[in-house]
Write a protein that holds these residues in place. Structure first.
Motif, PDB file in Angstrom:
ATOM      1  N   HIS A 129       0.891  -1.237  -0.146  1.00 13.58           N
ATOM      2  CA  HIS A 129       0.030  -0.039   0.174  1.00 13.58           C
ATOM      3  C   HIS A 129       0.761   1.307  -0.011  1.00 13.58           C
ATOM      4  O   HIS A 129       2.039   1.151   0.422  1.00 13.58           O
ATOM      5  N   LYS A 182      -3.157  12.308   6.350  1.00 19.26           N
ATOM      6  CA  LYS A 182      -3.783  11.055   6.788  1.00 19.26           C
ATOM      7  C   LYS A 182      -5.010  10.829   6.412  1.00 19.26           C
ATOM      8  O   LYS A 182      -5.666   9.895   6.144  1.00 19.26           O
ATOM      9  N   ASP A 183      -5.929  11.980   6.778  1.00 23.61           N
ATOM     10  CA  ASP A 183      -7.474  12.166   6.649  1.00 23.61           C
ATOM     11  C   ASP A 183      -7.658  12.140   5.011  1.00 23.61           C
ATOM     12  O   ASP A 183      -8.921  12.200   4.838  1.00 23.61           O
ATOM     13  N   SER A 184      -6.840  12.464   4.283  1.00 26.30           N
ATOM     14  CA  SER A 184      -7.149  12.909   3.123  1.00 26.30           C
ATOM     15  C   SER A 184      -6.935  11.393   1.852  1.00 26.30           C
ATOM     16  O   SER A 184      -6.774  10.548   2.592  1.00 26.30           O
ATOM     17  N   ARG A 185      -7.311  11.792   0.745  1.00 25.21           N
ATOM     18  CA  ARG A 185      -7.077  10.662  -0.048  1.00 25.21           C
ATOM     19  C   ARG A 185      -5.884  10.590  -0.756  1.00 25.21           C
ATOM     20  O   ARG A 185      -5.742   9.940  -2.070  1.00 25.21           O
ATOM     21  N   THR A 187      -3.077   8.994  -0.240  1.00 26.20           N
ATOM     22  CA  THR A 187      -2.386   7.412  -0.536  1.00 26.20           C
ATOM     23  C   THR A 187      -3.215   6.525  -1.725  1.00 26.20           C
ATOM     24  O   THR A 187      -2.772   6.188  -2.348  1.00 26.20           O
ATOM     25  N   ALA A 188      -4.687   7.087  -1.572  1.00 25.16           N
ATOM     26  CA  ALA A 188      -5.315   6.487  -2.559  1.00 25.16           C
ATOM     27  C   ALA A 188      -5.161   6.981  -3.935  1.00 25.16           C
ATOM     28  O   ALA A 188      -5.030   6.131  -4.944  1.00 25.16           O
ATOM     29  N   ARG A 189      -5.097   8.089  -4.282  1.00 20.90           N
ATOM     30  CA  ARG A 189      -4.347   8.781  -5.381  1.00 20.90           C
ATOM     31  C   ARG A 189      -3.144   8.395  -5.645  1.00 20.90           C
ATOM     32  O   ARG A 189      -2.771   8.101  -7.015  1.00 20.90           O
ATOM     33  N   GLU A 192      -3.433   4.899  -7.508  1.00 21.45           N
ATOM     34  CA  GLU A 192      -4.299   5.230  -8.541  1.00 21.45           C
ATOM     35  C   GLU A 192      -3.260   5.449  -9.677  1.00 21.45           C
ATOM     36  O   GLU A 192      -3.165   4.862 -10.906  1.00 21.45           O
TER      37      GLU A 192
END
Length: 216
Positions: A129, A182-185, A187-189, A192
């Motif tokens: 991750h 940490k509260d944002s996106r 890592t998800a971005r 992607e």
């Protein structure tokens, strides 16, 4: 006939010397603004730094896939328990701007994490991750808006080596920015973007079926 001359008391000499210093300084400031005399009382800045030494080199195996820009207004107040704020206490209002990078560590990939079929048309990758780097404050866009100090704190600044020390609010700003990341996106971005990069790379090498998963 005898004439007696009174000597100036010691405290009067000290006061007179102090006034004389103030007069000289004031005159210097007035003269500094006159044409042609600015350089007499002006200051010059010289960079006397030593050479920059390379201490180590570290190989990087991570892919920086996303970067977030953050800004926080820090309001840090320190109070004395039994004294009013006018006597002892500080309050600093600080605008902190910084970035946090999100990356995927490709160096953690093992042989079992990459599967390729016999005709090299299909590939499956299992990646760790995405993780967040340390917040990095931008000194060009971070600044103190105001700083209120009690009387004792102002007197302490006079004898301090660094009266404008802002390390406490800088650390606090970095902590808030790290929590916001940490509260944002972010890592998800990053995941992607990493998937898109690997799909494009492998397809350019002839792979038609590319699958990227996370959780290794």
């Amino acid at each position: 006939m005898t004439t007696s001359i009174k000597r100036m008391p010691g405290w009067a000499k000290v006061v007179s010397a102090f006034v004389l210093v103030l007069v000289v300084l004031f005159a210097g400031l007035r003269l500094a603004v006159l044409p042609g005399l600015r350089d007499v009382f002006g200051t010059e800045t010289h960079d006397n730094s030593g050479p920059t030494l390379l201490k180590s080199i570290q190989d990087m195996s991570r892919y920086d896939a996303a970067s977030g820009n953050f800004q926080v207004v820090v309001d840090l107040e320190k109070d004395a328990k039994y004294l009013p704020d006018a006597i002892r206490g500080t309050r600093t209002l600080y605008v902190g701007a910084g970035t946090v990078d999100a990356y995927v560590d490709l160096g953690r990939l093992g042989q079992k994490d990459v599967t390729v079929n016999s005709d090299r048309t299909s590939a499956t990758l299992r990646l760790p991750h995405a993780a967040l780097g340390k917040p990095a404050l931008d000194p060009d866009h971070s600044y103190a808006v105001s700083k209120q100090r009690g009387l004792l704190d102002r007197l302490g600044d006079v004898f301090s080596d660094n009266p404008n020390d802002e390390r406490a609010v800088q650390r606090l700003a970095a902590q808030h920015i790290g929590k916001a990341a940490k509260d944002s996106r972010l890592t998800a971005r990053a995941e992607e973007n990493t998937t898109s990069m690997l799909e494009g790379l492998l397809r350019s090498l002839g792979f038609t079926d590319v699958t990227v998963t996370y959780g290794a």
